[in-house]
Design a protein around this motif. Structure first.
Motif, PDB file in Angstrom:
ATOM      1  N   GLU A 136     -36.104 -44.626  -1.838  1.00  0.00           N
ATOM      2  CA  GLU A 136     -37.265 -45.411  -1.435  1.00  0.00           C
ATOM      3  C   GLU A 136     -38.490 -44.535  -1.191  1.00  0.00           C
ATOM      4  O   GLU A 136     -39.437 -44.949  -0.529  1.00  0.00           O
ATOM      5  N   SER A 137     -38.484 -43.342  -1.750  1.00  0.00           N
ATOM      6  CA  SER A 137     -39.602 -42.422  -1.543  1.00  0.00           C
ATOM      7  C   SER A 137     -40.842 -42.888  -2.298  1.00  0.00           C
ATOM      8  O   SER A 137     -40.755 -43.614  -3.295  1.00  0.00           O
ATOM      9  N   TRP A 138     -42.002 -42.461  -1.828  1.00  0.00           N
ATOM     10  CA  TRP A 138     -43.265 -42.796  -2.471  1.00  0.00           C
ATOM     11  C   TRP A 138     -43.508 -41.898  -3.672  1.00  0.00           C
ATOM     12  O   TRP A 138     -43.128 -40.723  -3.673  1.00  0.00           O
ATOM     13  N   TYR A 139     -44.137 -42.465  -4.705  1.00  0.00           N
ATOM     14  CA  TYR A 139     -44.423 -41.704  -5.915  1.00  0.00           C
ATOM     15  C   TYR A 139     -45.740 -42.172  -6.524  1.00  0.00           C
ATOM     16  O   TYR A 139     -46.188 -43.290  -6.295  1.00  0.00           O
ATOM     17  N   SER A 140     -46.362 -41.296  -7.285  1.00  0.00           N
ATOM     18  CA  SER A 140     -47.581 -41.631  -8.029  1.00  0.00           C
ATOM     19  C   SER A 140     -47.293 -41.558  -9.519  1.00  0.00           C
ATOM     20  O   SER A 140     -46.486 -40.735  -9.974  1.00  0.00           O
ATOM     21  N   VAL A 141     -47.968 -42.432 -10.266  1.00  0.00           N
ATOM     22  CA  VAL A 141     -47.831 -42.461 -11.724  1.00  0.00           C
ATOM     23  C   VAL A 141     -49.221 -42.496 -12.338  1.00  0.00           C
ATOM     24  O   VAL A 141     -50.063 -43.303 -11.932  1.00  0.00           O
ATOM     25  N   ALA A 142     -49.475 -41.618 -13.288  1.00  0.00           N
ATOM     26  CA  ALA A 142     -50.730 -41.638 -14.040  1.00  0.00           C
ATOM     27  C   ALA A 142     -50.552 -42.524 -15.257  1.00  0.00           C
ATOM     28  O   ALA A 142     -49.670 -42.299 -16.076  1.00  0.00           O
ATOM     29  N   LEU A 143     -51.398 -43.555 -15.365  1.00  0.00           N
ATOM     30  CA  LEU A 143     -51.387 -44.470 -16.506  1.00  0.00           C
ATOM     31  C   LEU A 143     -52.759 -44.395 -17.151  1.00  0.00           C
ATOM     32  O   LEU A 143     -53.729 -44.945 -16.636  1.00  0.00           O
ATOM     33  N   GLY A 144     -52.847 -43.677 -18.256  1.00  0.00           N
ATOM     34  CA  GLY A 144     -54.149 -43.425 -18.856  1.00  0.00           C
ATOM     35  C   GLY A 144     -54.968 -42.565 -17.918  1.00  0.00           C
ATOM     36  O   GLY A 144     -54.512 -41.520 -17.448  1.00  0.00           O
ATOM     37  N   ASP A 145     -56.179 -43.018 -17.614  1.00  0.00           N
ATOM     38  CA  ASP A 145     -57.051 -42.287 -16.703  1.00  0.00           C
ATOM     39  C   ASP A 145     -56.905 -42.752 -15.260  1.00  0.00           C
ATOM     40  O   ASP A 145     -57.648 -42.301 -14.380  1.00  0.00           O
ATOM     41  N   SER A 146     -55.973 -43.665 -15.013  1.00  0.00           N
ATOM     42  CA  SER A 146     -55.814 -44.245 -13.680  1.00  0.00           C
ATOM     43  C   SER A 146     -54.497 -43.798 -13.046  1.00  0.00           C
ATOM     44  O   SER A 146     -53.564 -43.391 -13.720  1.00  0.00           O
ATOM     45  N   THR A 147     -54.446 -43.926 -11.716  1.00  0.00           N
ATOM     46  CA  THR A 147     -53.256 -43.553 -10.961  1.00  0.00           C
ATOM     47  C   THR A 147     -52.914 -44.651  -9.974  1.00  0.00           C
ATOM     48  O   THR A 147     -53.797 -45.239  -9.350  1.00  0.00           O
ATOM     49  N   LEU A 148     -51.626 -44.948  -9.839  1.00  0.00           N
ATOM     50  CA  LEU A 148     -51.159 -45.872  -8.822  1.00  0.00           C
ATOM     51  C   LEU A 148     -50.076 -45.189  -8.003  1.00  0.00           C
ATOM     52  O   LEU A 148     -49.438 -44.242  -8.452  1.00  0.00           O
TER      53      LEU A 148
END
Length: 268
Positions: free
Chosen positions: A198-210
């Motif tokens: 359940e850890s937090w993660y970031s994903v780069a999708l194109g030029d954006s990040t969530l």
């Protein structure tokens, strides 16, 4: 970002999407990242999920969780572009209210409802925060593919309970956690991450990040119970007609495991 960041597979929608990088849980940074994502390219990248669909292969027309909403007061958490509010407004809801973390989404909702002869009380705020929404007021609070963005699940459910009248109903949907662990590779389903992670993660999708976290189903259920809700219905099954309308790997995956879940709960 965590100096010891770990990369892993991330599943978004029907396939693997980018590489997830573990990050430290910082509420303010996460809110800033995700509000920017939805202010800019969110809809273009992830699209917009709205009623009558609760997500992939699950629909209100099949589940009928709301019933008759005529004359009722409804609040949407994560109102997006306003299509779910439109759906319920056209079914004679008495009052429409919405909130979203993105100013851009709030403006889209306002414009969309105006185009369809509807209006709503709208608030731009993280769902975790107190923002002027009345308490003990609503018959329904609902959320379509937005609750999973919260940085404080227990606090969010407690706040939603405060908005509802006694006996009021909370309905929400999100990606099924088992779906986020499994990717389709040719004709095989392969586990790509631990269900218990359940850890937090970031994903780069194109030029954006969530930035997100994948919670266990029990985490949602236990948080609902702690906030004073009783669960009336849990939907995991995919709609056969919707699956058959799409001949692709995602639909075949949905025939083998749940990709969306919906919970209907009532405030005690």
């Amino acid at each position: 970002m965590n100096k010891n960041a770990v990369q892993r597979t991330n599943v978004i929608g029907g396939s693997e999407a980018g590489v997830a990088v573990s990050v430290d849980m910082d509420k303010d940074v996460i809110h800033q990242t995700n509000s920017l994502f939805w202010d800019t390219a969110g809809n273009e990248i992830l699209g917009a999920t709205s009623l009558p669909l609760y997500g992939a292969f699950v629909s209100e027309e099949q589940c009928r969780l709301f019933g008759d909403v005529s004359g009722t007061k409804l609040l949407e958490i994560g109102c997006g572009s306003g299509h779910s509010l439109q759906y319920l407004g056209e079914r004679k809801a008495g009052e429409l209210w919405g909130m979203d973390i993105s100013e851009n989404q709030i403006e889209k909702t306002r414009q969309h409802l105006e185009e369809h002869g509807l209006s709503a009380q709208l608030f731009c705020s993280p769902m975790e925060d107190k923002c002027g929404i009345p308490e003990d007021y609503f018959d329904f609070v609902y959320s379509v593919y937005a609750i999973g963005w919260t940085t404080d699940l227990e606090g969010t459910f407690e706040r939603i309970a405060s908005y509802l009248k006694l006996g009021g109903v909370f309905i929400f949907s999100w990606s099924h956690p088992i779906h986020k662990c499994v990717a389709a590779e040719k004709d095989t389903l392969v586990f790509k991450k631990s269900y218990f992670d359940e850890s937090w993660y970031s994903v780069a999708l194109g030029d954006s990040t969530l930035t997100l976290a994948d919670r266990k189903l029990s985490t949602y259920i236990n948080a609902l119970a702690k906030a004073g809700f009783v669960i009336e219905e849990l939907v995991e099954a995919s709609d056969e007609d919707l699956m058959q309308s799409q001949d692709n790997a995602f639909a075949r995956k949905a025939g083998m495991l749940p990709v969306t879940f919906v919970i209907k709960a009532r405030k005690l």
